[in-house]
Design a protein around this motif. Structure first.
Motif, PDB file in Angstrom:
ATOM      1  N   LEU B  30       0.722  -1.214  -0.166  1.00  0.00           N
ATOM      2  CA  LEU B  30      -0.150  -0.093   0.172  1.00  0.00           C
ATOM      3  C   LEU B  30       1.133   1.287  -0.003  1.00  0.00           C
ATOM      4  N   ARG B  31       1.991   1.014   0.952  1.00  0.00           N
ATOM      5  CA  ARG B  31       2.861   2.408   0.944  1.00  0.00           C
ATOM      6  C   ARG B  31       3.829   2.388  -0.288  1.00  0.00           C
ATOM      7  N   MET B  32       4.137   1.325  -0.963  1.00  0.00           N
ATOM      8  CA  MET B  32       4.702   1.422  -2.166  1.00  0.00           C
ATOM      9  C   MET B  32       4.103   1.677  -3.287  1.00  0.00           C
ATOM     10  N   GLY B  33       2.596   1.575  -3.125  1.00  0.00           N
ATOM     11  CA  GLY B  33       1.863   2.176  -4.375  1.00  0.00           C
ATOM     12  C   GLY B  33       1.679   3.755  -4.228  1.00  0.00           C
ATOM     13  N   GLN B  34       1.756   4.243  -2.901  1.00  0.00           N
ATOM     14  CA  GLN B  34       1.759   5.512  -2.611  1.00  0.00           C
ATOM     15  C   GLN B  34       3.023   6.167  -3.113  1.00  0.00           C
ATOM     16  N   LEU B  35       4.198   5.526  -3.224  1.00  0.00           N
ATOM     17  CA  LEU B  35       5.410   5.831  -3.547  1.00  0.00           C
ATOM     18  C   LEU B  35       5.295   6.062  -5.172  1.00  0.00           C
ATOM     19  N   VAL B  36       4.877   4.875  -5.778  1.00  0.00           N
ATOM     20  CA  VAL B  36       4.604   4.891  -7.263  1.00  0.00           C
ATOM     21  C   VAL B  36       3.758   6.072  -7.822  1.00  0.00           C
ATOM     22  N   VAL B 156       3.837  -9.084  -4.447  1.00  0.00           N
ATOM     23  CA  VAL B 156       3.850 -10.404  -4.420  1.00  0.00           C
ATOM     24  C   VAL B 156       2.146 -10.982  -4.569  1.00  0.00           C
ATOM     25  N   ASP B 157       1.326  -9.580  -4.629  1.00  0.00           N
ATOM     26  CA  ASP B 157      -0.168  -9.949  -4.915  1.00  0.00           C
ATOM     27  C   ASP B 157      -0.190  -9.861  -6.291  1.00  0.00           C
ATOM     28  N   GLU B 286      -4.693   2.491  -5.173  1.00  0.00           N
ATOM     29  CA  GLU B 286      -4.899   2.868  -3.961  1.00  0.00           C
ATOM     30  C   GLU B 286      -6.253   1.878  -3.374  1.00  0.00           C
ATOM     31  N   VAL B 287      -7.262   2.059  -4.234  1.00  0.00           N
ATOM     32  CA  VAL B 287      -8.434   0.969  -3.957  1.00  0.00           C
ATOM     33  C   VAL B 287      -8.086  -0.452  -3.825  1.00  0.00           C
ATOM     34  N   LEU B 288      -7.261  -0.919  -4.825  1.00  0.00           N
ATOM     35  CA  LEU B 288      -6.989  -2.283  -4.794  1.00  0.00           C
ATOM     36  C   LEU B 288      -6.199  -2.591  -3.598  1.00  0.00           C
ATOM     37  N   CYS B 289      -5.147  -1.822  -3.229  1.00  0.00           N
ATOM     38  CA  CYS B 289      -4.446  -2.131  -2.063  1.00  0.00           C
ATOM     39  C   CYS B 289      -4.931  -2.077  -0.873  1.00  0.00           C
ATOM     40  N   GLY B 291      -8.383  -2.421  -0.512  1.00  0.00           N
ATOM     41  CA  GLY B 291      -9.447  -3.650  -0.364  1.00  0.00           C
ATOM     42  C   GLY B 291      -8.659  -4.879   0.151  1.00  0.00           C
ATOM     43  N   LYS B 292      -7.508  -5.213  -0.505  1.00  0.00           N
ATOM     44  CA  LYS B 292      -6.756  -6.307  -0.401  1.00  0.00           C
ATOM     45  C   LYS B 292      -6.411  -6.716   1.237  1.00  0.00           C
ATOM     46  N   LEU B 293      -5.913  -5.371   1.753  1.00  0.00           N
ATOM     47  CA  LEU B 293      -5.582  -5.440   3.039  1.00  0.00           C
ATOM     48  C   LEU B 293      -6.548  -5.430   3.990  1.00  0.00           C
ATOM     49  N   SER B 294      -7.600  -4.966   3.721  1.00  0.00           N
ATOM     50  CA  SER B 294      -8.827  -5.185   4.927  1.00  0.00           C
ATOM     51  C   SER B 294      -9.295  -6.531   4.490  1.00  0.00           C
TER      52      SER B 294
END
Lengths: 427, 427
Positions: B30-36, B156-157, B286-289, B291-294
């Motif tokens: 999720l944080r990596m997605g924010q970096l991207v 890895v997802d 953002e939504v995907l990460c 969602g997966k996390l919750s």
């Protein structure tokens, strides 16, 4: 670099962190190697315990009683060492590093191990059929081998991964030999041969050979030499003679019941000889992991000393821009744009670039080693699909896959691949 | 279970650790997605800064001065956000999770970024040729894209990996468009066309299209719709008209110098439109990460509540053995061996097995997404070999590879694969 003095990490911090990451992974790999060695020993003694339990139950408790007790004590020692090696890995603290799949596999193995005492109690009271006890031990051994498989698949150093691939396949091949011992012992004990036994023995020999082929592709020369010697052992003469009796038997064959004892002895001798290869692989793994680790530590120290030189030169000088101009290769010269200290400027970029190239090359070599694990994954995946869609047990799925590939005269891998490709049509 | 009460982890601990491992990895993703996403914005503004610097230097400081100042302020804001996103990842503490290669790439990008102010000073004083400044910006953008590439490769997802693969290829395609803008602007400004310019523009268009093809294979429907709309933009008419002028030009062609300004404007409009796709991809990521996390957290909670039920039943009962007997599928029934509570006994094994199957399936899907990154890796590897063995710069290696594949009329990927296969013969 105002940013650095404000505490923000700069490029050198990431360079060092990247190196430290390699070191931490190697440290964990070293401990993982120790776990794999413990599993090798534990599996070996569990194979003996399985065989002795089988003989004990088969003789209705008349034979193998004292041997079984001794083997169980040995087994307890190895189980304790396995748990110690697990504790050293400190997996619950290093969950991310361990990876979900490895943790899952360990959970499975630990779960089955935790019920050993209950199984032994059933065996002691002769309250479980020999075949059922054998299957439980086999499940346990497969669970432990699955941990080795994941360790091989998760290893990020290509040389260590190769050796773990060799080790897994050797252990799996040796386990098939153990299953062959059990199948042959049961057939000789029953006094009767036949098509089912003959096919089962042939299938197991084939499975063993396939494992040893993969092993041969990844093994180190020293362990290979031990294996070559193992294949020249005169004990193999009688193994092959008895195999022939089993494979050429039919429903009318009546075996001399004493052959069962003899078969069990020569096969046990064979399996003990094979363990020498595992011991050699284990020693090689230890040396390799330690060697890689100290090389990585040396390399980090070298990086640090190169990096320490940089700030002194950069103070008050204008070379930092050159550092990245030269990264483009030839820019400084070709455009008539000259910096102050290109030699020095190059060093940081070159450290980063050479590290990057080395990491990429490692990845390429790693993919190579992992291809060998692919066959097993595909077959397992196909079995999983059969279990889900046709509601089969694992054993049933395995038999169906084996039967189909035998009937069609094709490799299990090819049948499994087709099954997966067609899976969507079933659902 | 005496072992558990002595503090030794049991199977449920590993099951939970495996789940927690997935959660930790998703949190980091999720944080990596924010970096991207920050990199996407930073790259966009750096592309504008590159173009404006180019125009400023090309006009000898007469034009684009105020625009450049405004863009630089925007660029500073994005750079700051990039550094904040890096800080949120806390990479130095999570080195192992980040991986050596990602850290290496970040080190490289941070290193080039740290010298931005110096580059700008050179540009401001007109002390650097336009072409050299452009190349430095291009190097910086490529360095940032390399971070996105590693993030995609390390994810890895499978769903997140697919989206990151789409994102990387879109960003890379957009960067080729930026390079096309620079090449065309230089040609129009010089007033002269020719084979070199024509080939370069054609090559870049081809590279863009290849990127957008891969993007199309992995993108989500919403972002795809934005991209389709972007391809219907009427601004493309003039882009295509000017492209035609460039591609059909020869050494005798004399361009109207005003075309340069027009080209720059329409291409900039095009690139700004393209950014809408990236914004959509970023929102989806953002939504995907999240969602997966919750979902993973819910699943852990479910696991825990199932596990909480187990000990109560196990106290004083003999069902633990059944737990693993039933794992073999059908053993309990087929051998006449019956435990006390097979339904309950199955639950832990089933949790472990279903987790294991899901993890394996994720790995399979992941390999699928990673194949798309393979081409780039092979080409980079071949370039690396050319650089080492023929002592070429990266630019030279790239040109040699491109020229060879153009001359032979073959894909760069195939030429690169052959180069690697033959590498051993050179050394």
């Amino acid at each position: 670099m105002a940013e650095t003095s404000a505490g923000r990490p700069d490029a050198t911090d990431y360079l060092i962190a990247s190196k430290e990451c390699e070191i931490q992974i190697l440290e964990q790999l070293l401990r993982m190697g120790q776990l794999v060695v413990c599993i090798s020993h534990l599996v070996h003694v569990l194979q003996r315990e399985r065989g002795a339990s089988n003989m004990y139950l088969g003789s209705r408790g008349e034979r193998f009683g004292p041997e079984l007790q001794a083997i169980r004590r040995d087994s307890d020692r190895q189980r304790e060492q396995f748990h110690q090696a697990l504790a050293a890995l400190n997996l619950r603290q290093n969950t991310v590093q361990a990876g979900s799949r490895l943790l899952n596999r360990i959970g499975y193995a630990v779960h089955i191990l935790s019920d050993m005492d209950r199984l032994r109690d059933e065996v002691g009271r002769q309250a479980i059929p020999a075949e059922a006890a054998t299957r439980v031990y086999t499940e346990l051994v497969q669970g432990l081998l699955a941990v080795v498989f994941e360790a091989a698949d998760a290893a990020v150093d290509p040389d260590i991964a190769r050796l773990l691939v060799a080790m897994f396949h050797f252990m799996q091949g040796k386990e098939f030999t153990g299953q062959e011992r059990a199948a042959g012992a049961a057939a000789f004990a029953s006094g009767q041969g036949g098509g089912e036994v003959s096919l089962r023995i042939q299938h197991l020999i084939e499975a063993e050979e396939r494992c040893f082929e993969v092993f041969a592709g990844f093994v180190d020369p020293a362990s290979w030499a031990v294996w070559r010697q193992c294949q020249q052992d005169t004990g193999l003469i009688e193994v092959e003679r008895l195999r022939r009796l089993l494979c050429t038997s039919n429903e009318r064959t009546a075996f001399d019941p004493r052959l069962g004892q003899r078969w069990f002895e020569v096969m046990s001798g064979r399996i003990d000889t094979m363990q020498q290869v595992e011991l050699c692989l284990a020693a090689r793994l230890e040396v390799l992991c330690s060697g890689k680790l100290s090389a990585a530590r040396d390399s980090l120290a070298q990086h640090c000393s190169v990096i320490d030189l940089l700030p002194r030169f950069q103070q008050g000088q204008d070379d930092a821009f050159v550092v990245f101009c030269s990264a483009e290769g030839g820019l400084a010269g070709s455009d008539g744009y000259h910096g102050l200290s290109p030699q020095l400027g190059r060093s940081l970029i070159e450290l980063l670039q050479s590290q990057s190239r080395r990491l990429q090359q490692m990845q390429d070599e790693l993919n190579n080693a992992r291809t060998a694990l692919e066959e097993r994954k595909v077959v397992e995946r196909a079995k999983g699909l059969l279990m889900t869609h046709r509601r089969l047990s694992e054993e049933e799925a395995h038999k169906l896959l084996r039967r189909t590939s035998m009937e069609q005269g094709r490799r299990q891998l090819d049948v499994a691949r087709e099954l997966i490709a067609l899976a969507e049509m079933w659902t």
